[in-house]
Design a protein around this motif. Sequence first.
Motif, PDB file in Angstrom:
ATOM      1  N   ALA A  14       0.453  -3.897   1.145  1.00 50.79           N
ATOM      2  CA  ALA A  14      -0.478  -3.711   0.037  1.00 50.79           C
ATOM      3  C   ALA A  14      -1.905  -3.615   0.575  1.00 50.79           C
ATOM      4  O   ALA A  14      -2.299  -4.376   1.475  1.00 50.79           O
ATOM      5  N   GLY A  15      -2.649  -2.673   0.027  1.00 47.75           N
ATOM      6  CA  GLY A  15      -4.007  -2.423   0.495  1.00 47.75           C
ATOM      7  C   GLY A  15      -4.091  -1.374   1.576  1.00 47.75           C
ATOM      8  O   GLY A  15      -5.187  -0.916   1.927  1.00 47.75           O
ATOM      9  N   GLY A  16      -2.959  -0.981   2.114  1.00 47.71           N
ATOM     10  CA  GLY A  16      -2.928   0.007   3.179  1.00 47.71           C
ATOM     11  C   GLY A  16      -2.972   1.424   2.662  1.00 47.71           C
ATOM     12  O   GLY A  16      -3.125   1.676   1.455  1.00 47.71           O
ATOM     13  N   SER A  88      -5.558   2.066  -0.793  1.00 45.02           N
ATOM     14  CA  SER A  88      -5.446   0.850  -1.621  1.00 45.02           C
ATOM     15  C   SER A  88      -4.078   0.782  -2.298  1.00 45.02           C
ATOM     16  O   SER A  88      -3.978   0.526  -3.506  1.00 45.02           O
ATOM     17  N   LEU A  89      -3.054   0.997  -1.526  1.00 44.55           N
ATOM     18  CA  LEU A  89      -1.702   1.032  -2.090  1.00 44.55           C
ATOM     19  C   LEU A  89      -1.294  -0.324  -2.648  1.00 44.55           C
ATOM     20  O   LEU A  89      -1.677  -1.379  -2.113  1.00 44.55           O
ATOM     21  N   ARG A  90      -0.529  -0.257  -3.712  1.00 47.61           N
ATOM     22  CA  ARG A  90      -0.055  -1.451  -4.421  1.00 47.61           C
ATOM     23  C   ARG A  90       1.469  -1.463  -4.422  1.00 47.61           C
ATOM     24  O   ARG A  90       2.099  -0.401  -4.340  1.00 47.61           O
ATOM     25  N   PRO A  91       2.070  -2.618  -4.592  1.00 49.35           N
ATOM     26  CA  PRO A  91       3.544  -2.655  -4.662  1.00 49.35           C
ATOM     27  C   PRO A  91       4.095  -1.754  -5.753  1.00 49.35           C
ATOM     28  O   PRO A  91       5.182  -1.165  -5.583  1.00 49.35           O
ATOM     29  N   GLU A  92       3.356  -1.588  -6.842  1.00 49.93           N
ATOM     30  CA  GLU A  92       3.843  -0.734  -7.934  1.00 49.93           C
ATOM     31  C   GLU A  92       3.780   0.753  -7.598  1.00 49.93           C
ATOM     32  O   GLU A  92       4.265   1.575  -8.370  1.00 49.93           O
ATOM     33  N   VAL A 123       8.179   5.958  -0.272  1.00 45.39           N
ATOM     34  CA  VAL A 123       6.986   5.149  -0.016  1.00 45.39           C
ATOM     35  C   VAL A 123       7.287   3.733  -0.494  1.00 45.39           C
ATOM     36  O   VAL A 123       7.651   3.531  -1.650  1.00 45.39           O
ATOM     37  N   THR A 124       7.153   2.777   0.407  1.00 44.13           N
ATOM     38  CA  THR A 124       7.403   1.384   0.074  1.00 44.13           C
ATOM     39  C   THR A 124       6.168   0.573   0.421  1.00 44.13           C
ATOM     40  O   THR A 124       5.692   0.615   1.554  1.00 44.13           O
TER      41      THR A 124
END
Length: 127
Positions: A14-16, A88-92, A123-124
């Motif tokens: 997350a955040g990546g 800013s990727l999120r788990p969702e 994408v995970t």
Amino acid sequence: QVQLVESGGGLVQAGGSLRLSCSASGRTSSTYAMGWFRQAPGKEREFVATTSWSGRSGVSTYYADSVKDRFTLSRDSAKNTVYLRMNSLRPEDTAVYYCAVAGLRTDYRRYDAYDYWGQGTQVTVSS
């Protein structure tokens, strides 16, 4: 026929960030938009972003509200390739991401506007 090849998916915290690529080949002269959709387990396929081009309307890019200001869609017309930069990727955001191309349509945010689809790239995003 148009063939699409996606790449760039993977596992990120997350955040990546990740960058997806989608290259089109075949009868690309009849295409007017390339878009990204995603589908999470147990959910319907949803619109992410699209870029369209035509002599009348010029270039337009749209984003889903859920990714606006985090994702950036760009296109290299010489390579018939679009790139989806995801910050800013999120788990969702975890899903299979699909690239698609469309002919001339009025609304490229609709799933049924697209004629050809790629095989998808996973994408995970871990928390």
